[in-house]
Design an enzyme around this catalytic site. Structure first.
Site, PDB file in Angstrom:
ATOM      1  N   GLY A  75      35.579  38.964  49.206  1.00  0.00           N
ATOM      2  CA  GLY A  75      35.644  39.906  50.320  1.00  0.00           C
ATOM      3  C   GLY A  75      36.758  39.529  51.274  1.00  0.00           C
ATOM      4  O   GLY A  75      36.504  39.048  52.377  1.00  0.00           O
TER       5      GLY A  75
ATOM      6  N   SER B  65      40.287  41.565  51.245  1.00  0.00           N
ATOM      7  CA  SER B  65      41.021  42.772  51.628  1.00  0.00           C
ATOM      8  C   SER B  65      40.114  43.766  52.332  1.00  0.00           C
ATOM      9  O   SER B  65      38.903  43.786  52.124  1.00  0.00           O
ATOM     10  CB  SER B  65      41.615  43.455  50.399  1.00  0.00           C
ATOM     11  OG  SER B  65      42.525  42.616  49.752  1.00  0.00           O
TER      12      SER B  65
ATOM     13  N   SER C   9      35.834  42.980  43.074  1.00  0.00           N
ATOM     14  CA  SER C   9      35.437  43.001  41.669  1.00  0.00           C
ATOM     15  C   SER C   9      34.077  42.336  41.497  1.00  0.00           C
ATOM     16  O   SER C   9      33.773  41.375  42.195  1.00  0.00           O
ATOM     17  CB  SER C   9      36.462  42.256  40.808  1.00  0.00           C
ATOM     18  OG  SER C   9      37.718  42.841  40.938  1.00  0.00           O
TER      19      SER C   9
ATOM     20  N   GLU D 265      45.073  30.646  42.914  1.00  0.00           N
ATOM     21  CA  GLU D 265      45.174  31.908  42.196  1.00  0.00           C
ATOM     22  C   GLU D 265      46.505  32.047  41.476  1.00  0.00           C
ATOM     23  O   GLU D 265      46.587  32.616  40.408  1.00  0.00           O
ATOM     24  CB  GLU D 265      45.004  33.062  43.188  1.00  0.00           C
ATOM     25  CG  GLU D 265      45.065  34.424  42.531  1.00  0.00           C
ATOM     26  CD  GLU D 265      44.777  35.521  43.538  1.00  0.00           C
ATOM     27  OE1 GLU D 265      45.658  35.798  44.354  1.00  0.00           O
ATOM     28  OE2 GLU D 265      43.685  36.080  43.496  1.00  0.00           O
TER      29      GLU D 265
END
Lengths: 321, 396
Positions: B129, B131, B163, B246
């Site tokens: 959580g 964006s 997602s 990432e």
């Protein structure tokens, strides 16, 4: 697995870079663009640094290094826009006496090319002809060729070969000829990476100095993204060239032919697009003879035609799919 | 420099290959892409198998239950699992690649003990959580607020592109705890249990036609202060730690897949009759285009090897990660385009056995140049950090 430069390799690069910065200054490049005959003192200087004998075994008077070390060196030569038949002379070190110590200037012709053009013929002592059947050696004066009055790359005189000589001294087998083409493709790719890096450095410097609309132009995203695209192409090509050089020396690591073809495709793209970017970022000044941007682009265009053009290498890669 | 694997790495690779050859044939068929509970079951069952075989958390330090593998061994793991077409990390992505590593670096002992073993065993699924509808590339402008009320934060706001939200147990959540502070200094990183009252999940339908992610609506959601990771208002720095995990390795398996798609494209072209006799593969322009894309894939693999080598040497390959992401994502989109051109009118239906996978890939990879830092943001990063060009005027 290690694809980072060792301390020795960084030293090798730093030493050469220092020498080239002192020798091939912008003024010297501009002067050479007017009178492009090779200076044999420069040639001996490169030989003295070991440039041509890098991969010649130590027992034979060379440095006994690998092709990846040569790729690092040739990137620097490309970055400094050093003129001369560097790749051919490097590849001739061994079979052609004097090539490794600066005593010979060796240019080459690939007999597969539909149009035969020799580089630096007036300065050369020897010509190696690369045919599918093997390598042949001629004295440079044996080649009948017509010099072009205005070569595309002002630092690289070219001569159109009218009639290729029929016979010369055979100095290598068909396998040697294939090896010549393979190593030549990798080293030309390394030169192209250098040209791309040199063009990028010049463009970045200008973008950080030139002011328009009250800001340096390098602060505009439109300009930043052009330069970032060039950086991406040069970094990708460099990794591919290093991997190709390592694979040629160690075929268990992969397919040398595919690795070399991938390197040439990516390095040609990095150099020609990087040269264009450098001209574009310089704006109107980039279209002048005075600014060096055009020399990078023209060298890139010249080297695109050496050791197989990108499309040919791309179709070779497609066959393996 | 060399491209060879050490004896230890070769042994690691051979053990892994043998295990994959044993275990992959025993897996059930993958679930329907819209059946989220089934996808969670499938992905977490695979994670459990990895755990039992000792391959869970390949890149996590051994003292936190991971394998503690070297960067080269991590590359081998990603390469071999992709080559063998093992299940993708899927629903375990955020837990294994974001939240877990962040807790290892920034979490409390209690937070680590509670979450890390469960993430490794495939018992806990996380979502992200970060964006918001008005905070995308400009993440630091996020507005979801958290107000302290005793030993809880009360959170209100909206998050997007989340997602696995429908099936996640926890969410790594960025909230604004000090609206008066400079933007980067008023943000806090929280662990949100997804079953907390006031959390509403609204699936978003993507261009693929499925619901790959959701919008989260947070309405007076009470999150214990004990769930805070790092100090209050220090969440931006913690999020940068999260992002550092990432970039770089996320797409390694996808490069193998790019090569596979190119090979399939060539196979289809060789088998498809051309209009003028022969096959489509007789077209030199097609072979040239396919070969150029293949050269890029080869270069991308060399770039991965270079990035991994730099990581092994203790360097952080920031430039290499952005270069890789930019070129990989663009290359994959062009591969999908070329494959679709080869398929022609056979490329008009997703899920069609002839070329449905490629068609779906062509649509799905539109997200590649957007997610995890758009290509334009990546170019800004390269221009400013690698080339040293002046920063774009920004809010501070």
């Amino acid at each position: 697995m290690d694809l980072t430069m060792s301390a020795d390799q960084r030293d090798l690069r730093a030493g050469l870079r220092d020498y080239l910065q002192g020798t091939w200054t912008p003024d010297r490049l501009r002067a050479a663009a007017e009178t492009p005959a090779l200076d044999r003192g420069d040639w001996s200087g490169l030989a003295g640094l070991g440039v041509f004998g890098l991969t010649v075994p130590e027992a034979a008077g060379g440095m006994g290094l690998g092709l990846v070390d040569a790729a690092i060196v040739f990137e620097e030569l490309g970055r400094a826009l050093v003129p001369g038949p560097l790749v051919a002379t490097f590849l001739a070190a061994g079979p052609v006496p004097g090539a490794d110590d600066g005593g010979a200037v060796v240019t080459s012709l690939d007999l597969r090319d539909p149009v035969l053009v020799a580089e630096h013929l007036d300065s050369a002592t020897h010509v190696v002809a690369v045919g599918d059947d093997g390598l042949h050696l001629w004295p440079a004066e044996a080649l009948v060729a017509e010099p072009a009055p205005a070569p595309l790359d002002p630092l690289t005189p070219v001569s159109r070969v009218k009639t290729p000589p029929v016979a010369g001294e055979r100095i290598g087998s068909a396998a040697d000829a294939a090896g010549w083409r393979l190593r030549g493709a990798v080293l030309t790719s390394a030169l192209q990476v250098g040209v791309a890096q040199g063009a990028l450095d010049l463009a970045v410097r200008y973008a950080g100095e030139r002011t328009q609309f009250g800001r340096v132009i390098g602060s505009f995203q439109a300009v930043k993204h052009l330069l970032a695209d060039s950086l991406v192409r040069v970094d990708l090509a460099r990794a591919a060239v290093w991997a190709a050089a390592l694979t040629v020396d160690d075929p268990e690591a992969g397919d040398p032919g595919e690795a070399a073809s991938a390197a040439k495709v990516l390095a040609d793209d990095a150099a020609s697009q990087g040269g264009r970017c450098c001209v574009q970022v310089h704006g109107g000044m980039g279209f002048t003879w005075e600014v060096l941007a055009h020399l990078y682009l023209k060298r890139a265009w010249l080297q695109e035609t050496c050791f197989g053009q990108a499309d040919e290498h791309a179709r070779h890669l497609a066959e393996a799919l | 420099m060399d491209l060879r694997l050490s004896d230890r790495e070769l042994a690691f690779r051979d053990r892994l290959r043998a295990w994959l050859a044993d275990v992959l044939p025993t897996l059930p068929p993958p679930p329907d892409r819209d059946d989220w509970p089934a996808r969670r079951r499938y992905d977490t069952a695979w994670q459990r198998l990895l755990f039992e075989a000792g391959y869970a958390g390949v890149d996590w330090p051994a003292e936190h239950g991971g394998l503690g593998a070297s960067p080269t061994e991590q590359l081998i793991f990603l390469e071999e699992t992709a080559r063998a077409r093992a299940p993708y990390v899927g629903a375990n992505f955020v837990g294994l690649l974001h939240a877990g590593p962040t807790l290892i670096v920034e979490g409390t002992d209690e937070q680590r003990a509670r979450h890390l073993p469960r993430i490794l065993r495939g018992e806990e699924v996380w979502c992200q959580g970060f964006s918001e509808p008005d905070a995308g590339s400009d993440l630091a402008s996020l507005r979801t607020g958290a107000v302290r009320d005793g030993d809880h934060y009360v959170v209100n706001g909206r998050k997007v592109w989340t997602s696995h939200a429908e099936v996640a147990d926890y969410c790594e959540l960025l909230v604004r705890t000090d609206p008066g502070a400079p933007r980067h200094q008023g943000i806090t990183w929280l662990i949100l249990p997804m079953d907390t009252p006031g959390v509403q999940v609204r699936p978003l339908r993507t261009v693929v036609g499925s619901s790959e992610f959701s919008e989260l609506v947070l309405d007076d959601v009470r999150v214990p202060v004990a769930n805070r990771v790092g100090a209050e208002n220090d969440g931006w720095r913690v999020a940068m730690v999260t992002f550092s995990f990432e970039r770089g390795t996320a797409f390694i398996g996808d490069v193998i897949e790019s090569r596979n798609i190119l090979a399939e494209l060539a196979a289809v072209a060789r088998a498809t009759p051309g209009r003028d006799g022969g096959t489509l593969w007789d077209d030199a322009a097609l072979r040239r285009d396919a070969g150029r894309l293949a050269a890029e894939v080869t270069g991308l693999w060399a770039l991965i090897q270079k990035n991994v080598s730099e990581a092994s040497a203790g360097m952080i390959p920031v430039q290499g990660a952005s270069v890789f992401k930019l070129r990989f994502t663009e290359n994959r989109q062009r591969i999908a385009d070329l494959a679709a051109h080869v398929l022609g009118r056979a490329a008009l239906a997703m899920g069609d056995p002839a070329g449905g996978r490629v068609v779906e890939d062509r649509v799905n990879t539109l997200s590649f140049t957007i997610a995890a830092g758009t290509s334009q943001i990546q170019k800004n990063i390269l221009a400013e950090r690698a080339l040293g060009l002046p920063k774009e005027p920004r809010w501070t």
